[in-house]
Design a protein around this motif. Structure first.
Motif, short mmCIF file in Angstrom:
data_model
loop_
_atom_site.label_atom_id
_atom_site.label_comp_id
_atom_site.label_asym_id
_atom_site.label_seq_id
_atom_site.Cartn_x
_atom_site.Cartn_y
_atom_site.Cartn_z
N GLU A 1 0.81 -1.22 0.00
CA GLU A 1 0.00 0.00 0.00
C GLU A 1 0.85 1.28 0.00
O GLU A 1 0.31 2.38 0.04
CB GLU A 1 -0.92 0.01 1.23
CG GLU A 1 -1.96 -1.10 1.23
CD GLU A 1 -2.77 -1.15 2.50
OE1 GLU A 1 -4.02 -1.14 2.41
OE2 GLU A 1 -2.17 -1.20 3.61
N VAL A 2 2.18 1.10 -0.08
CA VAL A 2 3.09 2.24 0.07
C VAL A 2 4.02 2.34 -1.13
O VAL A 2 4.50 1.33 -1.65
CB VAL A 2 3.91 2.09 1.37
CG1 VAL A 2 4.97 3.18 1.46
CG2 VAL A 2 2.99 2.14 2.58
N LEU A 3 4.30 3.58 -1.54
CA LEU A 3 5.31 3.88 -2.56
C LEU A 3 6.40 4.71 -1.90
O LEU A 3 6.10 5.68 -1.19
CB LEU A 3 4.71 4.65 -3.72
CG LEU A 3 5.69 5.10 -4.82
CD1 LEU A 3 6.24 3.89 -5.58
CD2 LEU A 3 5.02 6.06 -5.80
N TYR A 4 7.65 4.31 -2.11
CA TYR A 4 8.79 5.07 -1.57
C TYR A 4 9.51 5.76 -2.71
O TYR A 4 9.79 5.16 -3.76
CB TYR A 4 9.74 4.15 -0.82
CG TYR A 4 10.84 4.92 -0.11
CD1 TYR A 4 10.55 5.70 0.99
CD2 TYR A 4 12.15 4.86 -0.55
CE1 TYR A 4 11.54 6.42 1.63
CE2 TYR A 4 13.15 5.58 0.09
CZ TYR A 4 12.84 6.35 1.19
OH TYR A 4 13.82 7.07 1.83
N ILE A 5 9.85 7.04 -2.52
CA ILE A 5 10.49 7.85 -3.55
C ILE A 5 11.83 8.35 -3.03
O ILE A 5 11.90 8.96 -1.96
CB ILE A 5 9.61 9.04 -3.96
CG1 ILE A 5 8.27 8.53 -4.51
CG2 ILE A 5 10.32 9.91 -5.00
CD1 ILE A 5 7.26 9.62 -4.80
N GLY A 6 12.90 8.10 -3.78
CA GLY A 6 14.22 8.54 -3.35
C GLY A 6 15.20 8.63 -4.50
O GLY A 6 14.89 8.22 -5.63
N ASP A 7 16.39 9.14 -4.20
CA ASP A 7 17.39 9.39 -5.26
C ASP A 7 18.54 8.40 -5.21
O ASP A 7 19.45 8.48 -6.04
CB ASP A 7 17.95 10.80 -5.12
CG ASP A 7 18.87 10.95 -3.91
OD1 ASP A 7 20.03 11.33 -4.09
OD2 ASP A 7 18.42 10.67 -2.78
N SER A 8 18.55 7.49 -4.24
CA SER A 8 19.69 6.57 -4.08
C SER A 8 19.28 5.14 -4.44
O SER A 8 18.30 4.62 -3.92
CB SER A 8 20.19 6.60 -2.63
OG SER A 8 21.12 5.57 -2.41
N LEU A 9 20.09 4.52 -5.29
CA LEU A 9 19.83 3.13 -5.65
C LEU A 9 20.42 2.16 -4.64
O LEU A 9 20.12 0.97 -4.70
CB LEU A 9 20.39 2.85 -7.05
CG LEU A 9 19.64 3.55 -8.19
CD1 LEU A 9 20.40 3.38 -9.51
CD2 LEU A 9 18.21 3.05 -8.32
N PHE A 11 22.40 4.01 -14.41
CA PHE A 11 22.32 2.89 -13.46
C PHE A 11 22.24 1.57 -14.21
O PHE A 11 21.94 1.52 -15.40
CB PHE A 11 21.14 3.06 -12.51
CG PHE A 11 19.79 3.19 -13.16
CD1 PHE A 11 18.96 2.09 -13.28
CD2 PHE A 11 19.34 4.41 -13.62
CE1 PHE A 11 17.71 2.19 -13.86
CE2 PHE A 11 18.08 4.54 -14.21
CZ PHE A 11 17.27 3.43 -14.33
N HIS A 12 22.52 0.50 -13.50
CA HIS A 12 22.67 -0.82 -14.10
C HIS A 12 21.31 -1.52 -14.26
O HIS A 12 20.33 -1.20 -13.58
CB HIS A 12 23.60 -1.68 -13.26
CG HIS A 12 24.98 -1.10 -13.10
ND1 HIS A 12 25.86 -0.97 -14.14
CD2 HIS A 12 25.60 -0.59 -11.99
CE1 HIS A 12 26.98 -0.42 -13.71
NE2 HIS A 12 26.85 -0.18 -12.42
N ASP A 13 21.30 -2.49 -15.16
CA ASP A 13 20.06 -3.21 -15.47
C ASP A 13 19.50 -3.97 -14.27
O ASP A 13 18.31 -4.23 -14.21
CB ASP A 13 20.29 -4.18 -16.63
CG ASP A 13 20.51 -3.45 -17.95
OD1 ASP A 13 20.13 -2.27 -18.04
OD2 ASP A 13 21.06 -4.07 -18.88
N HIS A 14 20.37 -4.34 -13.31
CA HIS A 14 19.86 -5.11 -12.18
C HIS A 14 19.03 -4.25 -11.23
O HIS A 14 18.37 -4.77 -10.35
CB HIS A 14 20.99 -5.81 -11.43
CG HIS A 14 21.94 -4.89 -10.73
ND1 HIS A 14 23.04 -4.35 -11.35
CD2 HIS A 14 21.95 -4.41 -9.46
CE1 HIS A 14 23.69 -3.58 -10.49
NE2 HIS A 14 23.05 -3.59 -9.34
N HIS A 15 19.09 -2.93 -11.40
CA HIS A 15 18.20 -2.04 -10.65
C HIS A 15 16.91 -1.89 -11.44
O HIS A 15 16.91 -1.41 -12.57
CB HIS A 15 18.85 -0.66 -10.44
CG HIS A 15 20.03 -0.68 -9.52
ND1 HIS A 15 21.29 -0.30 -9.92
CD2 HIS A 15 20.14 -1.07 -8.23
CE1 HIS A 15 22.12 -0.41 -8.90
NE2 HIS A 15 21.45 -0.89 -7.87
N ARG A 16 15.82 -2.30 -10.85
CA ARG A 16 14.54 -2.27 -11.56
C ARG A 16 13.49 -1.55 -10.70
O ARG A 16 12.60 -2.19 -10.14
CB ARG A 16 14.08 -3.69 -11.89
CG ARG A 16 15.04 -4.41 -12.83
CD ARG A 16 14.51 -5.78 -13.23
NE ARG A 16 15.43 -6.46 -14.09
CZ ARG A 16 15.51 -6.29 -15.41
NH1 ARG A 16 14.70 -5.42 -16.00
NH2 ARG A 16 16.38 -6.97 -16.13
#
Length: 229
Positions: A177-185, A209-214
């Motif tokens: 039920e939550v969305l988190y928004i940030g600038d750090s992977l 950023f790399h493909d493994h970050h989705r």
């Protein structure tokens, strides 16, 4: 949107940490008239890496923010071979300037006003409570938040999923039920993923950023959150 709450990182997500740090540091140098024979690039090339080292090791060394700053200034001026010994004083001066700064990311105030009342809003920040609360208050943003969790106050740091679970308990919501928004992977994406929370990557500065970050979503402007809601 399926979410009932949106939780934000603060530094370089809602608040422009880089601008606050540089502006307030320059003000501190000027306050002690150090700018007259010391260029900004000369100072920052030495201070930046030293301060980063002390900040990253603060928990292991049991240093609070004032000790981090004082050690950083001490080592910097020793390294620069400058005849200056007011390390504690300049640390306090800089910290006062920084806590009172109100540099915001573009459209931070507009998106919070748009979301307020439609979603529960929260903060999870790996910052210092004293600074984060004052900066948000100075910028007129603090009143928007229903949940406010700062790492140094709860002694838990992103990407540890426990700090995300604290926010879920405060909001009485499940991860879905939550969305988190940030600038750090690393801190933001990894922490949210471990907690089972969808992540929106705020990438205003165009980092590669790399493909493994989705991440579930990628935005470059905070107003794009409207398109997700």
């Amino acid at each position: 949107m399926k979410y009932k709450a949106i939780i934000f990182d603060l530094d370089n997500t809602l608040l422009d940490y880089n601008q606050s740090e540089q502006t307030c540091m320059q003000q501190a140098l000027e306050h002690y008239r150090l700018h007259e024979d010391l260029t900004w690039d000369e100072f920052w090339s030495v201070f930046g890496p030293i301060n980063f080292k002390y900040w990253m090791n603060r928990t292991r060394n049991n240093h609070d923010i004032r000790q981090v700053l004082e050690h950083s200034f001490t080592d910097t001026f020793l390294g620069l071979k400058r005849d200056f010994n007011q390390f504690r004083e300049i640390s306090e001066t800089y910290w006062g300037f920084f806590c009172g700064s109100d540099h915001k990311e573009p459209n931070a105030d507009l998106i919070l006003e748009h979301l307020h009342g439609k979603f529960a809003l929260g903060v999870i920040s790996n910052g210092i409570g004293e600074a984060q609360r004052q900066r948000l208050t100075t910028g007129g943003l603090f009143h928007y938040f229903d949940s406010f969790i700062i790492s140094d106050e709860v002694k838990c740091w992103k990407p540890d999923p426990l700090i995300f679970e604290m926010a879920l308990r405060e909001l009485a919501l499940s991860p879905s039920e939550v969305l988190y928004i940030g600038d750090s992977l690393t801190d933001d994406y990894e922490g949210a993923a471990r907690a089972g929370i969808d992540f929106c990557y705020y990438n205003r500065r165009g980092k590669v950023f790399h493909d493994h970050h989705r991440p579930s979503y990628i935005i470059s402007d905070l107003l794009q959150i409207k398109d997700l809601t």
